[in-house]
Design an enzyme around this catalytic site. Structure first.
Site, mmCIF file in Angstrom:
data_model
loop_
_atom_site.group_PDB
_atom_site.id
_atom_site.type_symbol
_atom_site.label_atom_id
_atom_site.label_comp_id
_atom_site.label_asym_id
_atom_site.label_seq_id
_atom_site.Cartn_x
_atom_site.Cartn_y
_atom_site.Cartn_z
ATOM 1 N N GLY A 175 0.747 -1.207 -0.167
ATOM 2 C CA GLY A 175 0.028 -0.141 -0.032
ATOM 3 C C GLY A 175 0.878 1.323 0.098
ATOM 4 O O GLY A 175 1.819 1.041 -0.279
ATOM 5 N N ASN A 176 0.457 2.322 0.376
ATOM 6 C CA ASN A 176 0.970 3.536 0.407
ATOM 7 C C ASN A 176 0.480 4.680 1.475
ATOM 8 O O ASN A 176 -0.509 4.306 2.027
ATOM 9 C CB ASN A 176 1.135 4.283 -0.843
ATOM 10 C CG ASN A 176 -0.114 4.691 -1.519
ATOM 11 O OD1 ASN A 176 -0.897 5.513 -0.825
ATOM 12 N ND2 ASN A 176 -0.593 4.027 -2.739
ATOM 13 N N ARG A 177 0.984 5.508 1.770
ATOM 14 C CA ARG A 177 0.914 6.436 2.791
ATOM 15 C C ARG A 177 -0.418 7.488 2.760
ATOM 16 O O ARG A 177 -0.811 8.392 3.353
ATOM 17 C CB ARG A 177 1.904 7.423 3.230
ATOM 18 C CG ARG A 177 3.116 6.821 3.623
ATOM 19 C CD ARG A 177 4.348 7.534 4.033
ATOM 20 N NE ARG A 177 5.331 6.835 4.405
ATOM 21 C CZ ARG A 177 5.574 6.423 5.599
ATOM 22 N NH1 ARG A 177 4.814 6.274 6.608
ATOM 23 N NH2 ARG A 177 6.721 5.739 5.858
ATOM 24 N N SER A 178 -1.028 7.169 1.397
ATOM 25 C CA SER A 178 -2.064 8.304 1.039
ATOM 26 C C SER A 178 -3.352 8.138 1.982
ATOM 27 O O SER A 178 -3.683 6.959 2.285
ATOM 28 C CB SER A 178 -2.749 7.830 -0.332
ATOM 29 O OG SER A 178 -3.748 8.658 -0.248
ATOM 30 N N ALA A 188 -3.561 7.865 -4.964
ATOM 31 C CA ALA A 188 -2.217 7.214 -5.079
ATOM 32 C C ALA A 188 -2.249 5.812 -5.487
ATOM 33 O O ALA A 188 -2.481 4.979 -4.731
ATOM 34 C CB ALA A 188 -1.597 7.414 -3.725
#
Ligand code: CTP
Length: 448
Positions: free
Chosen positions: A238-241, A306
């Site tokens: 995943g990512n930090r969005s 993102a």
């Protein structure tokens, strides 16, 4: 596709009475606005205790009429002007008390007074406790409104009530009320198309009028949050969005009158009210959801999600055990969703050959470019993704990017201009992006 709303050009007088369901009138107002209606809000004194007139004034962009004895600033009698100009009067929620007052013509509040004074169709959405609705007194009043006055009653629904009981009394689904209003107007001509004959608008510059209504009748699609690409049933890439920027865009678009569809992946902020929400997890699902929107049509896409650029090539069906040797993952590239939408919208096939454009007129496309260090690569994304605007930000800068309430962005336009904005709250950034989208849509329509 700038499909006009079903109420474009109409004036809807929305009467709100003192029910716990009064808060739903905020969403009802938005639905009317999304259909292109001009709305003026009338409230009984008790309704003002459930929902703030300022909220309704800001969303309708007109002063709320809540005092039957009040005159307009120019000396006209507000409820008489409204009664003469409204194409439909919608009373929702309508309390038992209000139904009784109306049935007997007791015009002690602006909602009743407007209904008495109008020859427009009247639509009533009762909302109250089940026992109250079933009471013969209420039923007799409803019968008078329906049979003697010709009002349309949108019957309340069965469900949990504020009293904790379950019964018939919950305000009907808001879409049913909107449909009933559209049906009640039918093919009648617009009664008073001249704004001078309608109730006054808030003066420009008034704080409550700050939000423009330049997106009324537009369908705006927004993607927000990150994507989650499964490694196995419990783990993902995943990512930090957080979704905050995209959700600020949704809320701003909604408040400017747009019909909004939010396609959201992983998000850690509360999801907004008053719009269609499609939940997705992976980039592939986000692409499918967007292609579906492309097939049904939209006026603008703001692609703030993102999207993970890579996904595990072969996600495991079973949870992977921990092994001392560690784990190597093979990743494959995800489709560039925005580039694909850009290509289809500009009428370019997969092989680069011309094909019929997916939507006519072309929607306005906005991409984001999250960069670290400098935003020079953002300009190239305008061309590679064939978008009208790229909102570039340096996510490594303090006060900008993931998990911050503010953002510093530069809006790059396909015409080569760049607008470097200062650090602003995300909502204000959203407004600035929508200023550009609204202007581009207006330009597009003018050149058609
Ligand atoms: N985007 C997309 N599909 C992807 C990756 C990104 O639609 N697979 C969209 C994003 O939502 C954003 C824009 O493309 O609106 C730019 O994303 P960004 O990650 O900055 O650009 P990339 O094309 O992925 O380029 P790079 O990672 O090399 O910076």
């Amino acid at each position: 596709m700038n499909q006009p709303g079903r109420l474009t050009g109409r004036l809807v007088a929305l009467g709100i009475t003192g029910s716990i369901a009064a808060f739903k009138a905020v969403d009802l107002l938005r639905l009317f606005r999304a259909e292109g209606a001009d709305v003026v809000v009338l409230m009984t004194p008790s309704a003002t205790r459930f929902v703030a007139p300022l909220t309704l004034a800001a969303l309708s962009r007109r002063p709320v009429d809540a005092d039957v004895l009040d005159l307009l600033p120019d000396g006209r009698i507000g409820h008489v002007i409204t009664a003469d100009a409204a194409d439909v009067v919608v009373v929702a929620p309508a309390t038992a008390h209000w139904l009784g007052a109306m049935a007997h013509g007791l015009a002690a509040d602006v909602v009743t007074a407007t209904c008495l004074a109008t020859s427009a169709p009247v639509v009533v959405g009762p909302a109250m406790d089940g026992e109250m609705y079933a009471h013969p007194a209420t039923q007799a009043n409803v019968r008078i409104l329906r049979e003697e006055f010709g009002y349309r009653i949108v019957e309340p629904e069965t469900g949990g009530l504020a009293s904790g009981q379950v019964g018939v009394g919950r305000l009907a689904a808001l879409e049913r009320i909107v449909d009933a209003a559209i049906d009640a107007i039918g093919v009648r001509p617009i009664r008073k198309p001249d704004p001078a004959d309608r109730p006054p608008r808030l003066p420009d510059g008034d704080d409550a009028a700050r939000d423009a209504d330049d997106l009324v009748g537009r369908h705006v699609v927004v993607t927000a949050g990150g994507t989650a690409e499964p490694i196995d049933p419990v783990r993902y890439i995943g990512n930090r969005s957080t979704g905050a920027m995209g959700i600020a865009v949704c809320e701003a678009a909604r408040d400017r009158g747009a019909r909004v569809t939010l396609i959201v992946g992983t998000a850690s902020v509360a999801l907004p009210q008053g719009m269609a929400i499609v939940r997705v997890e992976t980039a592939t699902q986000m692409r499918d959801a967007l292609l579906e929107q492309l097939a049904s049509g939209f006026d603008a896409l703001i692609m703030s999600a993102a999207v993970a650029d890579f996904r595990p090539a072969a996600p495991s069906v079973l949870k992977l055990p921990r092994t001392p040797a560690g784990l190597s993952l093979e990743l494959v590239a995800n489709p560039d969703i925005l580039a694909e939408i850009g290509r289809r919208v500009r009428g370019i096939g997969e092989d680069g050959a011309p094909v019929p454009p997916a939507l006519t007129p072309a929607p306005v496309l906005v991409g984001f470019a999250a960069e670290t260090g400098s935003i020079v690569r953002a300009a190239a994304k305008l061309a590679t993704k064939r978008v009208d605007f790229v909102v570039a930000n340096d996510v490594a800068e303090t006060g900008s990017g993931f998990g911050t309430p503010t953002n510093r962005v530069t809006i790059l336009a396909a015409d080569g201009t760049e607008d470097a904005l200062p650090i602003l709250p995300k909502r204000e950034v959203a407004e600035r992006i929508l200023d550009r989208v609204g202007a581009a849509l207006a330009g597009r329509d003018a050149s058609e």
